[in-house]
Design an enzyme around this catalytic site. Sequence first.
Site, PDB file in Angstrom:
ATOM      1  N   LYS A   1      -6.715 -10.401  12.370  1.00 30.13           N
ATOM      2  CA  LYS A   1      -7.989 -10.126  12.172  1.00 30.13           C
ATOM      3  C   LYS A   1      -8.556 -10.234  10.667  1.00 30.13           C
ATOM      4  O   LYS A   1      -9.672 -10.349  10.408  1.00 30.13           O
ATOM      5  CB  LYS A   1      -8.007  -8.342  12.364  1.00 30.13           C
TER       6      LYS A   1
ATOM      7  N   ARG B   1      -8.782   2.984  14.735  1.00 30.14           N
ATOM      8  CA  ARG B   1      -7.402   2.687  15.237  1.00 30.14           C
ATOM      9  C   ARG B   1      -6.852   3.700  16.632  1.00 30.14           C
ATOM     10  O   ARG B   1      -6.049   3.801  16.842  1.00 30.14           O
ATOM     11  CB  ARG B   1      -6.439   2.672  14.097  1.00 30.14           C
TER      12      ARG B   1
ATOM     13  N   ARG C   1       4.384 -13.995   7.027  1.00 24.02           N
ATOM     14  CA  ARG C   1       3.069 -13.851   6.349  1.00 24.02           C
ATOM     15  C   ARG C   1       3.242 -13.575   4.544  1.00 24.02           C
ATOM     16  O   ARG C   1       4.006 -12.559   4.194  1.00 24.02           O
ATOM     17  CB  ARG C   1       2.046 -12.441   6.611  1.00 24.02           C
TER      18      ARG C   1
ATOM     19  N   ARG D   1       3.653  -8.185   2.054  1.00 25.60           N
ATOM     20  CA  ARG D   1       3.468  -6.802   2.057  1.00 25.60           C
ATOM     21  C   ARG D   1       4.693  -6.244   2.303  1.00 25.60           C
ATOM     22  O   ARG D   1       5.574  -6.302   3.140  1.00 25.60           O
ATOM     23  CB  ARG D   1       2.456  -6.485   3.177  1.00 25.60           C
TER      24      ARG D   1
ATOM     25  N   ARG E   1       4.601  -0.562  14.087  1.00 24.34           N
ATOM     26  CA  ARG E   1       3.238  -0.754  13.876  1.00 24.34           C
ATOM     27  C   ARG E   1       2.948  -1.092  15.394  1.00 24.34           C
ATOM     28  O   ARG E   1       1.786  -0.646  15.831  1.00 24.34           O
ATOM     29  CB  ARG E   1       2.955  -1.702  13.042  1.00 24.34           C
TER      30      ARG E   1
HETATM   31  P1  AMP Z   1      -3.281  -3.031   7.961  1.00 23.85           P
HETATM   32  O1  AMP Z   1      -3.632  -3.592   6.732  1.00 23.85           O
HETATM   33  O2  AMP Z   1      -4.938  -2.933   8.792  1.00 23.85           O
HETATM   34  O3  AMP Z   1      -2.233  -3.675   8.959  1.00 23.85           O
HETATM   35  O4  AMP Z   1      -2.869  -1.403   7.696  1.00 23.85           O
HETATM   36  C1  AMP Z   1      -1.904  -1.224   7.146  1.00 23.85           C
HETATM   37  C2  AMP Z   1      -1.327   0.270   7.325  1.00 23.85           C
HETATM   38  O5  AMP Z   1      -2.433   1.074   6.561  1.00 23.85           O
HETATM   39  C3  AMP Z   1      -1.376   0.866   8.750  1.00 23.85           C
HETATM   40  O6  AMP Z   1      -0.121   0.276   9.558  1.00 23.85           O
HETATM   41  C4  AMP Z   1      -1.689   2.232   8.636  1.00 23.85           C
HETATM   42  O7  AMP Z   1      -0.385   2.990   8.113  1.00 23.85           O
HETATM   43  C5  AMP Z   1      -2.549   2.329   7.556  1.00 23.85           C
HETATM   44  N1  AMP Z   1      -4.075   2.245   8.409  1.00 23.85           N
HETATM   45  C6  AMP Z   1      -4.952   1.280   7.978  1.00 23.85           C
HETATM   46  N2  AMP Z   1      -5.982   1.554   8.796  1.00 23.85           N
HETATM   47  C7  AMP Z   1      -5.814   2.817   9.107  1.00 23.85           C
HETATM   48  C8  AMP Z   1      -6.441   3.636  10.221  1.00 23.85           C
HETATM   49  N3  AMP Z   1      -7.841   3.115  10.796  1.00 23.85           N
HETATM   50  N4  AMP Z   1      -6.109   4.863  10.522  1.00 23.85           N
HETATM   51  C9  AMP Z   1      -4.762   5.184  10.163  1.00 23.85           C
HETATM   52  N5  AMP Z   1      -4.040   4.287   9.368  1.00 23.85           N
HETATM   53  C10 AMP Z   1      -4.478   3.098   8.819  1.00 23.85           C
END
Ligand code: AMP
Length: 212
Positions: free
Chosen positions: A13, A88, A122, A153, A164
């Site tokens: 994404k 999400r 990554r 990360r 996740r």
């Molecule tokens: P990402 O960078 O999109 O993989 O997000 C990293 C982490 O941020 C996720 O595993 C969640 O813990 C938190 N997070 C990101 N977006 C959301 C969302 N829309 N709702 C809840 N938690 C989120």
Amino acid sequence: MNIILLGAPGAGKGTQATKISDQYGLPHISTGDIFRENIKNQTEIGLLAKSYIDKGQLVSDEVTCKIVENRIARSDCEKGYMLDGFPRTIVQAEALDKITSIDLVINIDVDFSLVMDRICGRRVCKDCGESYHVSTLNGVATCSRCGGELTQRKDDNPETVQSRLDVYAKQTAPLIDYYTKKGLLFNVKSDENSTPDSTFAKVSAKLDSLLK
Ligand code: AMP
């Protein structure tokens, strides 16, 4: 045009978001990036979000929706925006419906078997967020886009990734059905032969047809 990018962790994404943002000039709003920025700056939101993110769980709908509502109200979103990693959950999608209208949901459809290696290998630029994979870096530790330092990360480790993926399957995958029923879903299959460019060719063809 208001776009949502949907897909499992590791679907690509963020990579597609950068390309869409570069080509179509849409602001890229990543809730994950917003949380990481808050953690770095040790804000109240950052302190609250950190324990969830480190365990691979979702931050509360209430906090996340408020952040997005404030962000899309800013003037750079007047002509459109792209959401990456939001919504999400169904609760978040319903909250979003109350404050805006969405034109297209791009679902990057990737097999779970491919994402573990993608995520654990990554590396991300500290400054611009560009993603790389160790297998193509040949030991290079800086970003070819901006020269920033590449890091891993904290949540890109096998245990957190598994959690996740479980969270995605249970709470986020139902959004595919939610947006299909609204007639907004555009599905892009990404398999082991797909490249960021081949996926973007499909995405941009769709966006161009809508913008005509
Ligand atoms: P990402 O960078 O999109 O993989 O997000 C990293 C982490 O941020 C996720 O595993 C969640 O813990 C938190 N997070 C990101 N977006 C959301 C969302 N829309 N709702 C809840 N938690 C989120």
